[in-house]
Write an enzyme that holds these catalytic residues in place. Structure first.
Site, short mmCIF file in Angstrom:
data_model
loop_
_atom_site.label_atom_id
_atom_site.label_comp_id
_atom_site.label_asym_id
_atom_site.label_seq_id
_atom_site.Cartn_x
_atom_site.Cartn_y
_atom_site.Cartn_z
N LEU A 34 0.82 -1.22 0.00
CA LEU A 34 0.00 0.00 0.00
C LEU A 34 0.85 1.27 0.00
O LEU A 34 0.45 2.31 0.51
CB LEU A 34 -1.00 -0.01 1.16
CG LEU A 34 -1.97 -1.21 1.16
CD1 LEU A 34 -2.91 -1.14 2.35
CD2 LEU A 34 -2.78 -1.26 -0.14
N TYR A 147 14.85 2.90 -13.78
CA TYR A 147 13.60 2.12 -13.87
C TYR A 147 13.69 1.11 -15.02
O TYR A 147 13.43 -0.09 -14.85
CB TYR A 147 12.43 3.09 -14.08
CG TYR A 147 11.10 2.41 -14.33
CD1 TYR A 147 10.32 1.98 -13.27
CD2 TYR A 147 10.63 2.23 -15.63
CE1 TYR A 147 9.10 1.35 -13.50
CE2 TYR A 147 9.40 1.61 -15.86
CZ TYR A 147 8.65 1.17 -14.80
OH TYR A 147 7.44 0.55 -15.03
N PHE A 208 2.73 19.80 -23.30
CA PHE A 208 4.15 20.12 -23.47
C PHE A 208 4.54 19.80 -24.91
O PHE A 208 4.48 18.64 -25.32
CB PHE A 208 5.00 19.32 -22.48
CG PHE A 208 4.64 19.60 -21.04
CD1 PHE A 208 4.74 20.88 -20.53
CD2 PHE A 208 4.16 18.59 -20.22
CE1 PHE A 208 4.38 21.15 -19.20
CE2 PHE A 208 3.80 18.85 -18.90
CZ PHE A 208 3.92 20.14 -18.39
#
Ligand code: UD1
Length: 311
Positions: A34, A147, A208
């Site tokens: 969580l 990542y 953008f």
């Protein structure tokens, strides 16, 4: 019907995957710390006798081992992760723990208990900023963020273990997933979740760049279905596949759908393109079709309409 353990079950993709598994008659053990997942995402699942949620961190030693030995799932769908590319840059150690070490524990637990399958949430981020489109799985993996590196390392770790451990591994390289329950909280959240929040609040969105940049946006319902197929359909072999639609959609296309639903909200504002932003991203969906018999079914327009109308 199968017993499936879903890590990250309270997250955006995890909760939709859990819902679909339950609807298919499967029994699900969800685990989530969580940190970014929310119990409210599992509101429907928690009412089902076929579902149980354990609040735990799969990157802690012993957690996966204990859960897999107790529940004895036929498959693990490993979706728990640090999901923000920005956060992987600002806290690489946390990225390593949540996106690599946790995968190691999943593989170890599955190997020890004879789990037959692991489905892993990989990402198009492993391709970096390639301009050779559409991107097929044979394209060079050249991640440009911690990542992406972690997702690639996890894929390699799982694939290297599969034969000796006797489990089938499916690595899903998700493209730009969107839909209900995606968190719009950060400026780096998925653009559609940010736009949805802005239009709901009656505020104009910011684009953008010129808005002509494109992405391979895929509905979370299709992604959940890909996960369920990979975890439950018989006779699937180990491999890696893009989970994408093969259709390019521009931000201007997205905004025009929102604008039709919200005629009173002011038009988009334009700001300079973000540094490092890629202009186009598009996946080739062929391998998922041939290896999983999976094809995205929901059009971006339909999925956007559903998101906009959702509560
Ligand atoms: C995705 C990742 C990002 C990562 C990149 C490369 C997500 C949500 N984002 O970015 O963290 O660095 O892959 O791996 O997974 N945009 C706007 N207005 C906004 C927000 C975004 O115009 O308010 C634009 C962005 O500049 C971009 C496009 O929308 O051109 C899509 O943005 P995003 O949803 O972040 O996806 P990616 O750029 O694919």
């Amino acid at each position: 019907m199968a017993k499936i353990l879903v890590t990250g079950a309270a997250g955006f993709i995890g909760s939709h995957t859990t819902d679909l598994l339950i609807a298919g008659g499967h029994t699900v053990l969800g685990v989530d710390n969580l940190r970014t997942g929310r119990r409210s995402n599992l509101e429907r699942a928690l009412r089902s006798p076929s579902f149980r949620l354990t609040e735990a961190d799969v990157s802690e030693p012993g957690v996966m081992a204990a859960l897999v030995s107790e529940f004895r799932p036929g498959a693990v769908i490993h979706l728990a992760a640090l999901v923000s590319v920005q956060e992987s840059i600002s806290d690489p150690a946390l990225n390593q723990r949540l996106n690599v070490t946790a995968t190691q524990f999943v593989a170890d637990a599955a190997a020890a208990q004879g789990t037959k399958r692991i489905v892993f949430a990989s990402s198009a981020a492993i391709y970096g900023d390639t301009t050779d489109l559409p991107i097929a799985e044979e394209s060079a993996a050249q991640p440009i963020s911690p990542y992406g590196e972690a997702k690639l390392a996890s894929e390699q770790l799982l694939l290297a273990r599969s034969e000796a451990a006797g489990f089938t591994v499916r690595c899903h390289r998700y493209f730009n997933v969107f839909g209900p329950r995606q968190d719009p909280a950060s400026p780096y959240s998925g653009v559609i979740s940010i736009f949805d929040r802005r239009y709901r609040d009656g505020k104009p969105v910011t684009i953008f760049g010129d808005g002509r940049q494109t992405r391979d946006f895929i509905s979370v319902h299709d992604v959940a279905r890909a996960n369920v197929v990979a975890a439950t359909v018989p006779n699937i072999t180990t491999g890696t596949a893009n989970i994408c639609t093969g259709q390019a959609t521009s931000l201007l296309d997205i905004v025009s759908v929102f604008a039709a639903y919200y005629p009173k909200v002011a038009g988009p504002r334009f700001a300079p393109a973000r540094a490092g932003d890629i202009i186009h991203s598009l996946g080739r969906p062929d391998r998922a079709r041939s290896e999983l018999n999976f094809e995205a079914k929901v059009s971006v327009a339909d999925a956007l309409g559903e998101l906009i109308r959702s509560g």
